[in-house]
Write a protein that holds these residues in place. Structure first.
Motif, PDB file in Angstrom:
ATOM      1  N   HIS A   6       0.832  -1.195   0.000  1.00 55.44           N
ATOM      2  CA  HIS A   6       0.000   0.000   0.000  1.00 55.44           C
ATOM      3  C   HIS A   6       0.871   1.252   0.000  1.00 55.44           C
ATOM      4  O   HIS A   6       0.702   2.145  -0.796  1.00 55.44           O
ATOM      5  CB  HIS A   6      -0.899  -0.022   1.243  1.00 55.44           C
ATOM      6  CG  HIS A   6      -1.606   1.274   1.488  1.00 55.44           C
ATOM      7  ND1 HIS A   6      -2.709   1.636   0.776  1.00 55.44           N
ATOM      8  CD2 HIS A   6      -1.337   2.291   2.344  1.00 55.44           C
ATOM      9  CE1 HIS A   6      -3.105   2.825   1.191  1.00 55.44           C
ATOM     10  NE2 HIS A   6      -2.286   3.238   2.148  1.00 55.44           N
ATOM     11  N   ASN A  89     -20.846  27.660  70.816  1.00 55.32           N
ATOM     12  CA  ASN A  89     -19.725  28.481  70.337  1.00 55.32           C
ATOM     13  C   ASN A  89     -20.093  29.332  69.118  1.00 55.32           C
ATOM     14  O   ASN A  89     -19.225  29.842  68.414  1.00 55.32           O
ATOM     15  CB  ASN A  89     -18.509  27.607  70.023  1.00 55.32           C
ATOM     16  CG  ASN A  89     -18.744  26.740  68.808  1.00 55.32           C
ATOM     17  OD1 ASN A  89     -19.879  26.326  68.552  1.00 55.32           O
ATOM     18  ND2 ASN A  89     -17.699  26.465  68.051  1.00 55.32           N
ATOM     19  N   ALA A  90     -21.388  29.483  68.837  1.00 56.17           N
ATOM     20  CA  ALA A  90     -21.814  30.271  67.671  1.00 56.17           C
ATOM     21  C   ALA A  90     -22.140  31.700  68.075  1.00 56.17           C
ATOM     22  O   ALA A  90     -22.764  31.933  69.102  1.00 56.17           O
ATOM     23  CB  ALA A  90     -23.037  29.622  67.036  1.00 56.17           C
ATOM     24  N   ARG A 123     -11.622  31.105  55.373  1.00 52.14           N
ATOM     25  CA  ARG A 123     -12.949  30.486  55.438  1.00 52.14           C
ATOM     26  C   ARG A 123     -14.010  31.535  55.136  1.00 52.14           C
ATOM     27  O   ARG A 123     -13.842  32.716  55.482  1.00 52.14           O
ATOM     28  CB  ARG A 123     -13.181  29.884  56.832  1.00 52.14           C
ATOM     29  CG  ARG A 123     -12.236  28.747  57.156  1.00 52.14           C
ATOM     30  CD  ARG A 123     -12.590  28.072  58.457  1.00 52.14           C
ATOM     31  NE  ARG A 123     -12.412  28.969  59.595  1.00 52.14           N
ATOM     32  CZ  ARG A 123     -12.732  28.633  60.845  1.00 52.14           C
ATOM     33  NH1 ARG A 123     -13.268  27.456  61.094  1.00 52.14           N
ATOM     34  NH2 ARG A 123     -12.550  29.485  61.833  1.00 52.14           N
ATOM     35  N   ARG A 124     -15.099  31.126  54.479  1.00 61.45           N
ATOM     36  CA  ARG A 124     -16.144  32.077  54.074  1.00 61.45           C
ATOM     37  C   ARG A 124     -17.491  31.696  54.657  1.00 61.45           C
ATOM     38  O   ARG A 124     -17.894  30.545  54.563  1.00 61.45           O
ATOM     39  CB  ARG A 124     -16.258  32.118  52.548  1.00 61.45           C
ATOM     40  CG  ARG A 124     -15.037  32.691  51.898  1.00 61.45           C
ATOM     41  CD  ARG A 124     -15.143  32.696  50.394  1.00 61.45           C
ATOM     42  NE  ARG A 124     -13.889  33.217  49.870  1.00 61.45           N
ATOM     43  CZ  ARG A 124     -13.768  33.924  48.761  1.00 61.45           C
ATOM     44  NH1 ARG A 124     -14.843  34.165  48.042  1.00 61.45           N
ATOM     45  NH2 ARG A 124     -12.609  34.369  48.361  1.00 61.45           N
ATOM     46  N   TRP A 125     -18.171  32.678  55.213  1.00 59.74           N
ATOM     47  CA  TRP A 125     -19.515  32.466  55.743  1.00 59.74           C
ATOM     48  C   TRP A 125     -20.514  33.257  54.913  1.00 59.74           C
ATOM     49  O   TRP A 125     -20.295  34.452  54.642  1.00 59.74           O
ATOM     50  CB  TRP A 125     -19.598  32.925  57.195  1.00 59.74           C
ATOM     51  CG  TRP A 125     -18.893  32.008  58.147  1.00 59.74           C
ATOM     52  CD1 TRP A 125     -19.441  30.991  58.866  1.00 59.74           C
ATOM     53  CD2 TRP A 125     -17.507  32.009  58.493  1.00 59.74           C
ATOM     54  NE1 TRP A 125     -18.491  30.362  59.625  1.00 59.74           N
ATOM     55  CE2 TRP A 125     -17.292  30.966  59.412  1.00 59.74           C
ATOM     56  CE3 TRP A 125     -16.410  32.794  58.088  1.00 59.74           C
ATOM     57  CZ2 TRP A 125     -16.044  30.688  59.948  1.00 59.74           C
ATOM     58  CZ3 TRP A 125     -15.170  32.510  58.621  1.00 59.74           C
ATOM     59  CH2 TRP A 125     -14.992  31.467  59.544  1.00 59.74           C
ATOM     60  N   LEU A 126     -21.591  32.614  54.539  1.00 62.86           N
ATOM     61  CA  LEU A 126     -22.687  33.305  53.851  1.00 62.86           C
ATOM     62  C   LEU A 126     -23.761  33.629  54.889  1.00 62.86           C
ATOM     63  O   LEU A 126     -23.797  33.013  55.960  1.00 62.86           O
ATOM     64  CB  LEU A 126     -23.262  32.404  52.757  1.00 62.86           C
ATOM     65  CG  LEU A 126     -22.317  32.085  51.609  1.00 62.86           C
ATOM     66  CD1 LEU A 126     -22.998  31.179  50.595  1.00 62.86           C
ATOM     67  CD2 LEU A 126     -21.838  33.363  50.921  1.00 62.86           C
ATOM     68  N   PRO A 127     -24.643  34.584  54.603  1.00 62.62           N
ATOM     69  CA  PRO A 127     -25.686  34.934  55.567  1.00 62.62           C
ATOM     70  C   PRO A 127     -26.466  33.691  55.999  1.00 62.62           C
ATOM     71  O   PRO A 127     -26.685  32.778  55.212  1.00 62.62           O
ATOM     72  CB  PRO A 127     -26.579  35.890  54.782  1.00 62.62           C
ATOM     73  CG  PRO A 127     -25.665  36.506  53.791  1.00 62.62           C
ATOM     74  CD  PRO A 127     -24.696  35.429  53.398  1.00 62.62           C
ATOM     75  N   SER A 128     -26.853  33.688  57.268  1.00 62.96           N
ATOM     76  CA  SER A 128     -27.530  32.522  57.823  1.00 62.96           C
ATOM     77  C   SER A 128     -29.007  32.812  58.024  1.00 62.96           C
ATOM     78  O   SER A 128     -29.390  33.901  58.458  1.00 62.96           O
ATOM     79  CB  SER A 128     -26.885  32.157  59.156  1.00 62.96           C
ATOM     80  OG  SER A 128     -27.699  31.255  59.850  1.00 62.96           O
ATOM     81  N   LEU A 163     -23.750  33.606  61.118  1.00 66.80           N
ATOM     82  CA  LEU A 163     -23.501  32.796  62.300  1.00 66.80           C
ATOM     83  C   LEU A 163     -22.072  32.269  62.164  1.00 66.80           C
ATOM     84  O   LEU A 163     -21.782  31.505  61.241  1.00 66.80           O
ATOM     85  CB  LEU A 163     -24.504  31.643  62.329  1.00 66.80           C
ATOM     86  CG  LEU A 163     -24.895  31.080  63.676  1.00 66.80           C
ATOM     87  CD1 LEU A 163     -25.398  32.174  64.598  1.00 66.80           C
ATOM     88  CD2 LEU A 163     -25.983  30.035  63.504  1.00 66.80           C
ATOM     89  N   VAL A 164     -21.171  32.728  63.044  1.00 71.90           N
ATOM     90  CA  VAL A 164     -19.765  32.302  62.927  1.00 71.90           C
ATOM     91  C   VAL A 164     -19.303  31.709  64.262  1.00 71.90           C
ATOM     92  O   VAL A 164     -19.844  32.041  65.308  1.00 71.90           O
ATOM     93  CB  VAL A 164     -18.839  33.475  62.520  1.00 71.90           C
ATOM     94  CG1 VAL A 164     -19.251  34.072  61.203  1.00 71.90           C
ATOM     95  CG2 VAL A 164     -18.808  34.543  63.595  1.00 71.90           C
ATOM     96  N   PRO A 165     -18.282  30.844  64.232  1.00 73.18           N
ATOM     97  CA  PRO A 165     -17.752  30.313  65.488  1.00 73.18           C
ATOM     98  C   PRO A 165     -16.954  31.395  66.219  1.00 73.18           C
ATOM     99  O   PRO A 165     -16.401  32.289  65.580  1.00 73.18           O
ATOM    100  CB  PRO A 165     -16.851  29.165  65.040  1.00 73.18           C
ATOM    101  CG  PRO A 165     -16.509  29.462  63.630  1.00 73.18           C
ATOM    102  CD  PRO A 165     -17.630  30.262  63.050  1.00 73.18           C
TER     103      PRO A 165
END
Lengths: 193, 192
Positions: A6, A89-90, A123-128, A163-165
């Motif tokens: 081929h 602890n919150a 660390r990131r916290w969003l509204p609770s 709400l955070v520690p």
């Protein structure tokens, strides 16, 4: 054996010009395949990178920063006490902002308005929704302010509850992110004095 | 003539190669499928954004729930399986919204939609540094209770993210066909 036959058949049929072009085309694939892959994935990569809050713009305490067509200023960052029914602890934390509306199209500019708290470890916290504290009538949440019908030059009071520690309260800083401004977001210095 | 035969041979070889790839390579849906993280009952299973631990499994014939001041009883033709889980977020606020009971026969049961507003039902939001608890309720066939696997993830449909696969272990069967330790009524109104 057949492959050799081929191969030789092709070699004898093709003119030198054809052979040269065949070689050029094969070499071009080395460039074209990666280029095609890059072009195909470009938009997805850009979307991925722009969909996260990566570039912080620091705002000093007492200063206002232009963001999403309005001027944002941190008014206060305070802990609430005496809230029943929380884990030991919150700590409920309120972030209060005053925002001077520069462009009244809030529904356009403030899409996916997100207020968050970021601590020294990242660390990131969003509204609770777990805590609801009584607020004055003129205080709104970011997403409800979008539909408040505010006009140019109006000043809005925006507050979000978190709400955070306990161990994070010493370093948390409020931040504001809007879909239209991503990947940039505002990071406020904590209240001084 | 030789050349035509060679071309046909090449075509056949390509077809065989393609067929081989199709049958032996994983499907696209498998490539982007949930990434399993395995664990057992009472193990901390660490996923990308949160950690989950299945603390206890309870079986019940009837569920009791207080809704709008009225006590409701939910019966079932099978059995209720209630899994209590401990959840903690890694580094950002996380909402855990999906759990599935995978029976030994391969049947998949999503969390029941027959009740809402009970404490700890998904979606459960957990804040970093503040672990929480959740209660996952499934309505299953009694013969799917033993050697089941609990699947937990942030969302029901997702790609390229981790999913907890928690082996819940063997459970003995009573003469009436129900799992050992099945209680008559489980009260969902009580706190976790």
């Amino acid at each position: 054996m057949s492959m050799t036959a081929h191969g030789s058949a092709v070699e004898t049929d093709a003119t030198p010009d054809e052979r040269r072009w065949r070689r050029r085309c094969l070499w071009a694939l080395l460039l074209l395949v990666p280029l095609a892959l890059a072009e195909q994935s470009y938009e997805s990569v850009v979307t991925l990178l722009n969909n996260s809050d990566r570039l912080a713009r620091d705002v000093a305490w007492g200063q206002a920063a232009e963001f999403g067509g309005s001027e944002w200023r941190l008014a206060n960052l305070r802990a609430a006490s005496g809230v029943p029914g929380l884990p030991p602890n919150a700590v409920p934390v309120l972030a209060d902002f005053t925002v001077r509306v520069g462009d009244a199209d809030l529904q356009g500019h403030w899409k996916v308005c997100m207020v968050m708290l970021i601590d020294a470890a990242g660390r990131r916290w969003l509204p609770s929704g777990a805590v609801s504290l009584k607020q004055p009538d003129d205080v709104q949440r970011c997403n409800s302010a979008m539909f408040s019908g505010a006009k140019n030059g109006d000043t809005l009071k925006i507050s979000e509850t978190f709400l955070v520690p306990k161990d994070a309260t010493a370093t948390i800083r409020p931040a504001v992110s809007l879909a239209g401004e991503r990947p940039r977001y505002l990071r406020f210095q904590r209240p001084q004095g | 003539m030789m050349r035509r035969l060679a071309n046909i041979g090449l075509l056949l070889a390509a077809a065989v190669l393609c067929y081989g790839l199709q049958t032996t390579r994983p499907h696209y849906a498998d490539l982007i499928a949930p990434i399993p993280v395995y664990g057992n009952l009472k193990d901390d299973v660490a996923l990308r954004t949160f950690t989950v631990r299945a603390d206890a499994v309870t079986f019940a014939c009837t569920l009791a729930i207080e809704q709008f001041g009225r006590r409701r009883l939910l019966t079932t033709g099978g059995v209720w399986a209630i899994v209590t889980v401990a959840l903690s977020a890694k580094d950002s606020t996380t909402t855990i919204a999906a759990a599935t009971w995978k029976g030994p026969g391969g049947l998949l049961y999503d969390t029941t939609e027959r009740l809402s507003l009970a404490p700890g039902m998904p979606p459960v939001t957990v804040q970093p540094g503040l672990p929480g608890k959740g209660r996952l309720v499934f309505e299953i066939r009694p013969d799917e209770a033993s050697e089941a696997t609990l699947l937990v993830s942030e969302a029901r449909y997702f790609a390229l993210d981790s999913q907890a696969h928690i082996a819940l272990g063997p459970i003995a069967v009573r003469p009436d066909g129900l799992p050992e330790g099945t209680v008559e009524t489980f009260d969902l109104s009580k706190d976790l």
